[in-house]
Write an enzyme that holds these catalytic residues in place. Structure first.
Site, PDB file in Angstrom:
ATOM      1  N   HIS A 207      37.292 -20.192 -33.848  1.00 25.84           N
ATOM      2  CA  HIS A 207      37.719 -21.563 -33.551  1.00 25.84           C
ATOM      3  C   HIS A 207      36.574 -22.552 -33.342  1.00 25.84           C
ATOM      4  O   HIS A 207      36.812 -23.730 -33.062  1.00 25.84           O
ATOM      5  CB  HIS A 207      38.640 -21.597 -32.329  1.00 25.84           C
ATOM      6  CG  HIS A 207      37.910 -21.360 -31.018  1.00 25.84           C
ATOM      7  ND1 HIS A 207      37.612 -20.101 -30.560  1.00 25.84           N
ATOM      8  CD2 HIS A 207      37.432 -22.212 -30.090  1.00 25.84           C
ATOM      9  CE1 HIS A 207      36.982 -20.195 -29.400  1.00 25.84           C
ATOM     10  NE2 HIS A 207      36.850 -21.472 -29.086  1.00 25.84           N
TER      11      HIS A 207
HETATM   12  C1  UD1 Z   1      38.354 -26.246 -26.477  1.00 22.06           C
HETATM   13  C2  UD1 Z   1      36.938 -26.316 -25.938  1.00 22.06           C
HETATM   14  C3  UD1 Z   1      36.160 -25.098 -26.383  1.00 22.06           C
HETATM   15  C4  UD1 Z   1      36.876 -23.817 -26.029  1.00 22.06           C
HETATM   16  C5  UD1 Z   1      38.287 -23.854 -26.520  1.00 22.06           C
HETATM   17  C6  UD1 Z   1      39.012 -22.670 -25.964  1.00 22.06           C
HETATM   18  C7  UD1 Z   1      36.088 -28.605 -25.701  1.00 22.06           C
HETATM   19  C8  UD1 Z   1      35.133 -29.596 -26.247  1.00 22.06           C
HETATM   20  N1  UD1 Z   1      36.245 -27.492 -26.424  1.00 22.06           N
HETATM   21  O1  UD1 Z   1      38.252 -26.291 -27.876  1.00 22.06           O
HETATM   22  O2  UD1 Z   1      34.887 -25.094 -25.754  1.00 22.06           O
HETATM   23  O3  UD1 Z   1      36.189 -22.745 -26.605  1.00 22.06           O
HETATM   24  O4  UD1 Z   1      38.950 -25.044 -26.049  1.00 22.06           O
HETATM   25  O5  UD1 Z   1      40.136 -22.328 -26.690  1.00 22.06           O
HETATM   26  O6  UD1 Z   1      36.652 -28.809 -24.670  1.00 22.06           O
HETATM   27  N2  UD1 Z   1      45.666 -27.775 -30.180  1.00 22.06           N
HETATM   28  C9  UD1 Z   1      46.994 -27.419 -30.295  1.00 22.06           C
HETATM   29  N3  UD1 Z   1      47.627 -26.971 -29.166  1.00 22.06           N
HETATM   30  C10 UD1 Z   1      47.027 -26.864 -27.973  1.00 22.06           C
HETATM   31  C11 UD1 Z   1      45.672 -27.250 -27.869  1.00 22.06           C
HETATM   32  C12 UD1 Z   1      45.014 -27.700 -28.987  1.00 22.06           C
HETATM   33  O7  UD1 Z   1      47.594 -27.491 -31.357  1.00 22.06           O
HETATM   34  O8  UD1 Z   1      47.660 -26.435 -26.998  1.00 22.06           O
HETATM   35  C13 UD1 Z   1      44.956 -28.224 -31.420  1.00 22.06           C
HETATM   36  C14 UD1 Z   1      44.962 -29.733 -31.616  1.00 22.06           C
HETATM   37  O9  UD1 Z   1      45.081 -29.962 -32.996  1.00 22.06           O
HETATM   38  C15 UD1 Z   1      43.568 -30.130 -31.186  1.00 22.06           C
HETATM   39  C16 UD1 Z   1      42.725 -28.922 -31.521  1.00 22.06           C
HETATM   40  O10 UD1 Z   1      43.600 -27.812 -31.323  1.00 22.06           O
HETATM   41  O11 UD1 Z   1      43.124 -31.294 -31.812  1.00 22.06           O
HETATM   42  C17 UD1 Z   1      41.502 -28.774 -30.651  1.00 22.06           C
HETATM   43  O12 UD1 Z   1      41.844 -28.763 -29.268  1.00 22.06           O
HETATM   44  P1  UD1 Z   1      40.772 -29.200 -28.162  1.00 22.06           P
HETATM   45  O13 UD1 Z   1      41.291 -28.926 -26.812  1.00 22.06           O
HETATM   46  O14 UD1 Z   1      40.298 -30.575 -28.429  1.00 22.06           O
HETATM   47  O15 UD1 Z   1      39.530 -28.282 -28.448  1.00 22.06           O
HETATM   48  P2  UD1 Z   1      39.469 -26.727 -28.773  1.00 22.06           P
HETATM   49  O16 UD1 Z   1      39.003 -26.557 -30.167  1.00 22.06           O
HETATM   50  O17 UD1 Z   1      40.727 -26.070 -28.332  1.00 22.06           O
HETATM   51  N1  UDP Z   2      42.454 -14.972 -25.735  1.00 15.84           N
HETATM   52  C1  UDP Z   2      43.826 -14.721 -25.658  1.00 15.84           C
HETATM   53  N2  UDP Z   2      44.575 -14.760 -26.799  1.00 15.84           N
HETATM   54  C2  UDP Z   2      44.031 -15.003 -28.025  1.00 15.84           C
HETATM   55  C3  UDP Z   2      42.625 -15.258 -28.095  1.00 15.84           C
HETATM   56  C4  UDP Z   2      41.868 -15.254 -26.930  1.00 15.84           C
HETATM   57  O1  UDP Z   2      44.344 -14.461 -24.577  1.00 15.84           O
HETATM   58  O2  UDP Z   2      44.777 -15.009 -29.018  1.00 15.84           O
HETATM   59  C5  UDP Z   2      41.660 -14.978 -24.483  1.00 15.84           C
HETATM   60  C6  UDP Z   2      40.428 -14.110 -24.460  1.00 15.84           C
HETATM   61  O3  UDP Z   2      40.735 -12.787 -24.078  1.00 15.84           O
HETATM   62  C7  UDP Z   2      39.559 -14.819 -23.428  1.00 15.84           C
HETATM   63  C8  UDP Z   2      39.907 -16.273 -23.623  1.00 15.84           C
HETATM   64  O4  UDP Z   2      41.163 -16.289 -24.318  1.00 15.84           O
HETATM   65  O5  UDP Z   2      39.937 -14.416 -22.123  1.00 15.84           O
HETATM   66  C9  UDP Z   2      38.831 -16.939 -24.447  1.00 15.84           C
HETATM   67  O6  UDP Z   2      39.269 -18.165 -24.902  1.00 15.84           O
HETATM   68  P1  UDP Z   2      38.673 -18.879 -26.186  1.00 15.84           P
HETATM   69  O7  UDP Z   2      38.108 -17.886 -27.123  1.00 15.84           O
HETATM   70  O8  UDP Z   2      39.742 -19.772 -26.672  1.00 15.84           O
HETATM   71  O9  UDP Z   2      37.556 -19.818 -25.544  1.00 15.84           O
HETATM   72  P2  UDP Z   2      35.981 -19.643 -25.310  1.00 15.84           P
HETATM   73  O10 UDP Z   2      35.770 -18.451 -24.472  1.00 15.84           O
HETATM   74  O11 UDP Z   2      35.359 -19.565 -26.660  1.00 15.84           O
HETATM   75  O12 UDP Z   2      35.592 -20.919 -24.659  1.00 15.84           O
END
Ligand code: UD1
Ligand code: UDP
Length: 376
Positions: A207
């Site tokens: 992601h």
């Molecule tokens: C965010 C964090 C990232 C983290 C990740 C964990 C920031 C800058 N980034 O990234 O560090 O690793 O979360 O998962 O804060 N979306 C959905 N449903 C949701 C949430 C998001 O569809 O419930 C989609 C939307 O299209 C959105 C995109 O995901 O635009 C990105 O979501 P966003 O929270 O902005 O950043 P992440 O890529 O999730």
């Molecule tokens: N995780 C989860 N379901 C998934 C993918 C990840 O429960 O399908 C959990 C994972 O075990 C970890 C956390 O989500 O505890 C990590 O989140 P993510 O990779 O989204 O964020 P990051 O750690 O990169 O910020």
């Protein structure tokens, strides 16, 4: 400090929930008055609700519902929403977690309102300011009043940035606390059966913006991931961020690849525990595979968690090198961690953090654990 001080936890995204659960539990056991503010950065049931249920987190006292947007729009909505709720709730301490935009916004709001803050998972650095998370980490650590560190190298990084040692506490890793708590419930069998995959399989999560946000990067990554799926059946629980772009690049269900919705915490870690290999660009998953002893290939040029390489099962790979690295990892069989598990990754980070916070709320200045633990 007030008679019955209030601690607020600001949570917004999937990894925040995992890191906060042990801290909330430990503070609860010490009788501290506390509440969760959910910013709504993540809002899908599979990105949010399932974590509250799996981790036993109490319902938030407020959900700001900020949702998605560009960095500026999302951060602006977070700032406005958080300012209002922090003024209304009048907390004595606000605890923020990790490196997401909700973390950054909360620390800025509190700094301007004169509300004291604690940062859990302070001091991680990739030294790559092209990552939005790195910017969030640097700003958050510059402004926090208490900094809780998961890994010893963070102590020197923070010292180099001028953070006084008196604010910094090496406490271990609350994400690993959550994993310890979940361990007895982690059973791959029912998930394997539900997904109808063979008993020997690999898992991938992808992601990071650098990997999924442009068609070129997505194509290079997907081609490499499909090569891995030719070696071993591969399950990809897909983060919503990469869903459309990776599908357009060819990441779709096939003979040896299963692309599924994000999994709940217990289901996901059950799957990881039973897997032969994990391919990821997640931060947290690098740590969890280290703890579980599952080989992990991280498709990134750097990591803010180098301890998962020196003391764990993690390797950094480029997309071009991923297929060969997967072949080697699968041939080598069960992972042999490079060293002992990182110091204090023992399931007790939450209680350590709670102890420092309660002493701090009473006005005691506990000697930072970092002073006792700093390596020579
Ligand atoms: C965010 C964090 C990232 C983290 C990740 C964990 C920031 C800058 N980034 O990234 O560090 O690793 O979360 O998962 O804060 N979306 C959905 N449903 C949701 C949430 C998001 O569809 O419930 C989609 C939307 O299209 C959105 C995109 O995901 O635009 C990105 O979501 P966003 O929270 O902005 O950043 P992440 O890529 O999730
Ligand atoms: N995780 C989860 N379901 C998934 C993918 C990840 O429960 O399908 C959990 C994972 O075990 C970890 C956390 O989500 O505890 C990590 O989140 P993510 O990779 O989204 O964020 P990051 O750690 O990169 O910020």
């Amino acid at each position: 400090m007030r008679e019955n001080p209030l601690v607020l936890h600001v949570l917004g995204a999937r990894p925040n929930f995992v890191k906060a659960a042990p801290v909330v539990r430990a503070l609860g056991e010490l009788g501290v008055r506390q509440g969760i503010i959910h910013t709504g950065q993540h809002y899908d049931a599979l990105m949010s609700d399932v974590f509250f249920a799996d981790l036993g987190l109490p319902d938030p006292v407020a959900n700001l519902g900020v949702g998605s947007g560009s960095h500026a729009k999302q951060t602006a909505a977070l700032l406005v929403g958080l300012e209002e709720v922090v003024q209304e709730q009048e907390p004595d301490l606000v605890v923020v977690y990790g490196d997401v935009n909700s973390t950054l916004a909360a620390i800025l709001v509190c700094a301007k309102l004169g509300v004291r803050t604690a940062h859990v998972e302070a001091g991680l650095r990739s030294f790559d300011r092209g990552m939005p998370e790195e910017v969030n980490r640097v700003v958050t650590d510059a402004l926090a009043d208490l900094l809780f560190v998961t890994s010893p190298e963070a102590l020197s990084y923070l010292a180099n940035e001028g953070v006084p040692a008196s604010k910094v506490h090496l406490v271990g890793n609350p994400m690993i606390d959550s994993l310890f708590s979940a361990l007895p419930s982690l059973d791959p069998a029912p998930v394997v059966e539900r997904l109808a995959i063979p008993a020997r399989y690999a898992v991938a999560t992808l992601h990071r913006p650098a990997n999924v946000d442009t068609p070129e990067a997505a194509k290079e990554l997907v081609d490499a991931v499909l090569e891995v799926a030719r070696q071993i059946p591969l399950v990809v629980p897909i983060h919503p961020r990469g869903k459309a772009r990776l599908a357009a690049a060819g990441l779709v269900d096939g003979e040896s690849i299963k692309v599924v919705d994000p999994l709940g915490y217990v289901d996901f870690l059950s799957l990881v525990r039973g897997s032969a290999l994990v391919v990821t660009d997640s931060g947290g998953v690098q740590e969890e595979t280290t703890m579980l002893g599952v080989p992990c290939l991280t498709v990134r040029p750097n990591t803010e968690r180098p301890i998962t390489i020196t003391h764990g099962t993690n390797r950094l790979v480029t997309p071009a090198l991923l297929p060969a690295a997967a072949e080697k990892a699968l041939a080598d069989g069960a992972a042999t961690p490079a060293g002992e598990l990182p110091v204090l990754w023992d399931g007790q980070a939450g209680p350590r953090i709670a102890k420092v916070i309660t002493a701090w709320l009473k006005g005691d200045n506990l000697a930072p654990a970092s002073q006792a633990k700093r390596p020579s």
